[in-house]
Design a protein around this motif. Structure first.
Motif, mmCIF file in Angstrom:
data_model
loop_
_atom_site.group_PDB
_atom_site.id
_atom_site.type_symbol
_atom_site.label_atom_id
_atom_site.label_comp_id
_atom_site.label_asym_id
_atom_site.label_seq_id
_atom_site.Cartn_x
_atom_site.Cartn_y
_atom_site.Cartn_z
ATOM 1 N N VAL A 182 0.843 -1.203 0.000
ATOM 2 C CA VAL A 182 0.000 0.000 0.000
ATOM 3 C C VAL A 182 0.874 1.249 0.000
ATOM 4 C CG1 VAL A 182 -1.651 1.324 1.388
ATOM 5 C CG2 VAL A 182 -2.003 -1.124 1.030
ATOM 6 N N GLY A 183 1.985 1.221 0.743
ATOM 7 C CA GLY A 183 2.925 2.337 0.709
ATOM 8 C C GLY A 183 3.509 2.545 -0.677
ATOM 9 N N VAL A 184 3.831 1.441 -1.347
ATOM 10 C CA VAL A 184 4.338 1.531 -2.725
ATOM 11 C C VAL A 184 3.297 2.169 -3.625
ATOM 12 C CG1 VAL A 184 5.010 0.183 -4.749
ATOM 13 C CG2 VAL A 184 5.952 -0.395 -2.502
ATOM 14 N N PRO A 203 -18.115 4.626 5.630
ATOM 15 C CA PRO A 203 -17.837 6.011 5.219
ATOM 16 C C PRO A 203 -17.205 6.853 6.313
ATOM 17 C CG PRO A 203 -20.204 5.660 5.550
ATOM 18 C CD PRO A 203 -19.556 4.315 5.619
ATOM 19 N N ALA A 204 -17.261 6.384 7.548
ATOM 20 C CA ALA A 204 -16.648 7.138 8.644
ATOM 21 C C ALA A 204 -15.147 6.929 8.731
ATOM 22 C CB ALA A 204 -17.301 6.754 9.966
ATOM 23 N N MET A 205 -14.652 5.941 8.003
ATOM 24 C CA MET A 205 -13.229 5.613 8.063
ATOM 25 C C MET A 205 -12.452 6.361 6.969
ATOM 26 S SD MET A 205 -12.363 3.372 10.446
ATOM 27 C CE MET A 205 -13.080 2.117 11.532
ATOM 28 N N PRO A 206 -11.190 6.742 7.247
ATOM 29 C CA PRO A 206 -10.386 7.441 6.239
ATOM 30 C C PRO A 206 -9.948 6.510 5.115
ATOM 31 C CG PRO A 206 -9.076 6.988 8.192
ATOM 32 C CD PRO A 206 -10.478 6.591 8.526
ATOM 33 N N ARG A 207 -9.624 7.124 3.985
ATOM 34 C CA ARG A 207 -9.169 6.359 2.822
ATOM 35 C C ARG A 207 -7.786 6.849 2.409
ATOM 36 N NH1 ARG A 207 -12.337 3.058 1.310
ATOM 37 N NH2 ARG A 207 -11.490 2.784 -0.779
ATOM 38 N N LEU A 208 -7.140 6.085 1.525
ATOM 39 C CA LEU A 208 -5.784 6.441 1.121
ATOM 40 C C LEU A 208 -5.621 6.332 -0.388
ATOM 41 C CD1 LEU A 208 -2.991 7.258 2.237
ATOM 42 C CD2 LEU A 208 -2.404 4.836 2.287
ATOM 43 N N LEU A 209 -5.857 5.155 -0.944
ATOM 44 C CA LEU A 209 -5.664 4.922 -2.368
ATOM 45 C C LEU A 209 -6.977 5.070 -3.122
ATOM 46 C CD1 LEU A 209 -3.362 1.752 -2.237
ATOM 47 C CD2 LEU A 209 -2.660 4.138 -2.481
ATOM 48 N N SER A 210 -6.866 5.323 -4.409
ATOM 49 C CA SER A 210 -8.051 5.398 -5.266
ATOM 50 C C SER A 210 -8.630 4.004 -5.486
ATOM 51 C CB SER A 210 -7.690 6.014 -6.613
ATOM 52 O OG SER A 210 -6.834 5.123 -7.342
ATOM 53 N N ASP A 211 -9.897 3.956 -5.848
ATOM 54 C CA ASP A 211 -10.517 2.666 -6.169
ATOM 55 C C ASP A 211 -9.794 1.992 -7.326
ATOM 56 O OD1 ASP A 211 -12.367 2.898 -4.170
ATOM 57 O OD2 ASP A 211 -14.045 3.461 -5.460
ATOM 58 N N ALA A 212 -9.283 2.785 -8.272
ATOM 59 C CA ALA A 212 -8.568 2.214 -9.421
ATOM 60 C C ALA A 212 -7.290 1.516 -8.964
ATOM 61 C CB ALA A 212 -8.242 3.312 -10.434
ATOM 62 N N SER A 213 -6.557 2.130 -8.043
ATOM 63 C CA SER A 213 -5.333 1.501 -7.542
ATOM 64 C C SER A 213 -5.647 0.228 -6.770
ATOM 65 C CB SER A 213 -4.563 2.478 -6.640
ATOM 66 O OG SER A 213 -4.014 3.531 -7.392
ATOM 67 N N LEU A 214 -6.703 0.258 -5.948
ATOM 68 C CA LEU A 214 -7.085 -0.928 -5.189
ATOM 69 C C LEU A 214 -7.480 -2.062 -6.123
ATOM 70 C CD1 LEU A 214 -9.167 0.752 -2.338
ATOM 71 C CD2 LEU A 214 -6.829 -0.118 -2.195
ATOM 72 N N ALA A 240 -8.148 -2.380 6.838
ATOM 73 C CA ALA A 240 -9.031 -3.182 5.994
ATOM 74 C C ALA A 240 -10.055 -2.307 5.290
ATOM 75 C CB ALA A 240 -9.728 -4.255 6.835
ATOM 76 N N ASN A 241 -10.622 -1.351 6.003
ATOM 77 C CA ASN A 241 -11.586 -0.444 5.390
ATOM 78 C C ASN A 241 -10.974 0.325 4.233
ATOM 79 O OD1 ASN A 241 -14.492 0.457 6.242
ATOM 80 N ND2 ASN A 241 -13.569 -0.510 8.041
ATOM 81 N N ALA A 242 -9.724 0.744 4.402
ATOM 82 C CA ALA A 242 -9.066 1.537 3.373
ATOM 83 C C ALA A 242 -8.738 0.723 2.132
ATOM 84 C CB ALA A 242 -7.784 2.159 3.934
ATOM 85 N N GLN A 243 -8.846 -0.612 2.217
ATOM 86 C CA GLN A 243 -8.583 -1.469 1.047
ATOM 87 C C GLN A 243 -9.876 -1.863 0.328
ATOM 88 O OE1 GLN A 243 -5.332 -1.301 0.770
ATOM 89 N NE2 GLN A 243 -5.497 -0.407 2.816
ATOM 90 N N LEU A 244 -11.012 -1.482 0.884
ATOM 91 C CA LEU A 244 -12.295 -1.785 0.266
ATOM 92 C C LEU A 244 -12.651 -0.719 -0.764
ATOM 93 C CD1 LEU A 244 -14.308 -2.762 3.467
ATOM 94 C CD2 LEU A 244 -13.748 -4.312 1.566
#
Length: 427
Positions: free
Chosen positions: A100-102, A290-301, A279-283
């Motif tokens: 995920v860092g990559v 929706p209350a949880m923060p996100r990091l990557l785009s859906d396309a990257s996931l 786990a939420n951030a990988q969905l």
């Protein structure tokens, strides 16, 4: 002659059918018995906790998610009580977090998954090999298909021992698993075969440090843990942390967590509550809490979930992520596990529903956390995961071979009997 050809074709048809039936029965999980009726979340949650309590011999924490939200948790210990805020070493689950860092750096344009890794390296390079090292890319490193043949596994260094610098560790790991070379080099044509490689992630760790100009642990804290609110997660072990879970070993003896050079491969310390956030951030955003923060785009996931490694006709690995079983919606139950002596962890998610299962343990010789996750996957999908298939494939192959011998012997015997009977009638 015509009768012989028809007889041969008939025998081959039966053989093919026998092989196909066994393959389908194994891969589709015919005969598997889930802990609860599919869809009955409450019954499964109760059953999985009962199984955990029956088997647990040390620490264990677990959580089940529905659409990203926690619907069931449990915790058990034979020593100091553990909770969702207890800190565990999660071993190779570190690899997914590293990937995920990559991908964060890929989205920032600082890394490209298909560029030769040699272009990012100045402190160390892959040693010369019989293959083209320029074919080694981050995509291949993260999917264990780069041809790196170290096979590691790292046991780490005891407190008080000098922790080996990363560059010399890549050349010759002093904490290599027994029977492993400890050398990170290209021993197979890159991109041609899956072979698990901790060294691939050590090399990824170096690449991250090269392109960011900061220590790996610092980068992961800044770029992954802080944005996701994973306040109790780190690639640096704090032995004075009162939340650090006891590390139980054989016969319940307390062990001491080692220090690692191989942080990206196996050095993450985290909690159940932080892994819920991860786990939420990988969905997909539509399925996450929706209350949880996100990091990557859906396309990257989605790109991470695309199959990159295939073994025995089964897709088993994406880009830094394990593909456990088809989810019936054109995707897979995905995630990662981790296992070191008496440590075991697992996170699995269904991107189609937002459901998930997380477990961390210490003290069980067997991989209880992964076994419970396998039960969850079977209950969710009705199909075996890659661990079940790994255990049942040898038996399937033996059954197929024995059946094939019986079919061939039976066909030959019946052919001889029919031929002799026909000759008697003609005589």
């Amino acid at each position: 002659m015509k009768r012989f050809i028809l007889w041969t074709l008939g025998t081959l048809t039966i053989l093919v059918a026998w092989v196909a039936i066994n393959f389908v029965a194994t891969t589709e999980g015919w005969g598997l018995t889930p802990l609860a009726e599919r869809g009955d979340t409450v019954s499964f949650a109760k059953a999985v906790s009962v199984e955990a309590r029956n088997e647990a011999q040390g620490n264990l924490v677990l959580a089940m998610l529905e659409k990203g939200k926690v619907m069931h948790t449990d915790a058990m210990s034979v020593g100091k009580p553990v909770t969702e805020e207890s800190v565990f070493c999660v071993a190779s689950l570190s690899k997914w977090v590293t990937a995920v860092g990559v991908m964060q750096l890929v989205e920032e344009g600082k890394l490209d998954l298909d560029t030769p890794v040699s272009e990012y390296l100045t402190r160390w390079q892959l040693p010369p090999s019989d293959f083209d090292n320029n074919k080694v890319t981050l995509r291949l490193l993260l999917s264990h298909t780069a041809g790196i043949t170290d096979g590691l596994g790292h046991s780490g260094f005891k407190p008080g021992e000098q922790v080996q610098p990363l560059e010399s560790h890549l050349t010759q790991a002093l904490d290599a698993d027994p029977g492993k070379s400890g050398k990170v080099l290209v021993g197979i044509e890159p991109g041609t075969k899956w072979m698990y490689s901790g060294g691939s992630y050590n090399l990824t760790q170096l690449i991250i440090e090269e392109v960011t100009g900061e220590p790996f642990a610092n980068f992961m804290q800044r770029a992954v843990f802080a944005p996701l609110g994973m306040e109790h997660s780190s690639f640096e072990l704090d032995r004075a942390n009162p939340a650090l879970a006891q590390y139980f070993g054989e016969n319940g003896d307390e062990q001491i967590y080692p220090n690692y050079t191989s942080l990206a491969a196996t050095g993450l310390y985290t909690t159940l509550s932080d892994l819920v956030r991860f786990a939420n951030a990988q969905l997909p955003s539509a399925e996450a809490d929706p209350a949880m923060p996100r990091l990557l785009s859906d396309a990257s996931l989605a790109a991470m979930r695309m199959p990159e490694a295939n073994v025995d006709g089964l897709d088993i690995w994406g880009t830094g992520i394990m593909l456990f079983a088809p989810n019936g919606a054109g995707d897979n139950i995905v995630g990662h596990g981790g296992q070191s002596p008496y440590l075991n962890s697992t996170v699995r998610i269904d991107p189609a529903t937002g459901d998930g299962f997380i477990a961390i343990q210490s003290g069980n010789k067997e991989a209880l956390a992964s076994n419970l996750a396998t039960e969850w996957t079977t209950w969710k999908t009705g199909k075996p995961d890659i661990y079940v298939l790994g255990n049942t494939f040898p038996a399937m192959i033996m059954r197929v071979l024995i059946g094939a011998v019986v079919i061939l012997v039976g066909a030959i015997a019946l052919g001889v009997f029919t031929s002799l009977r026909r000759k008697r009638k003609q005589g």
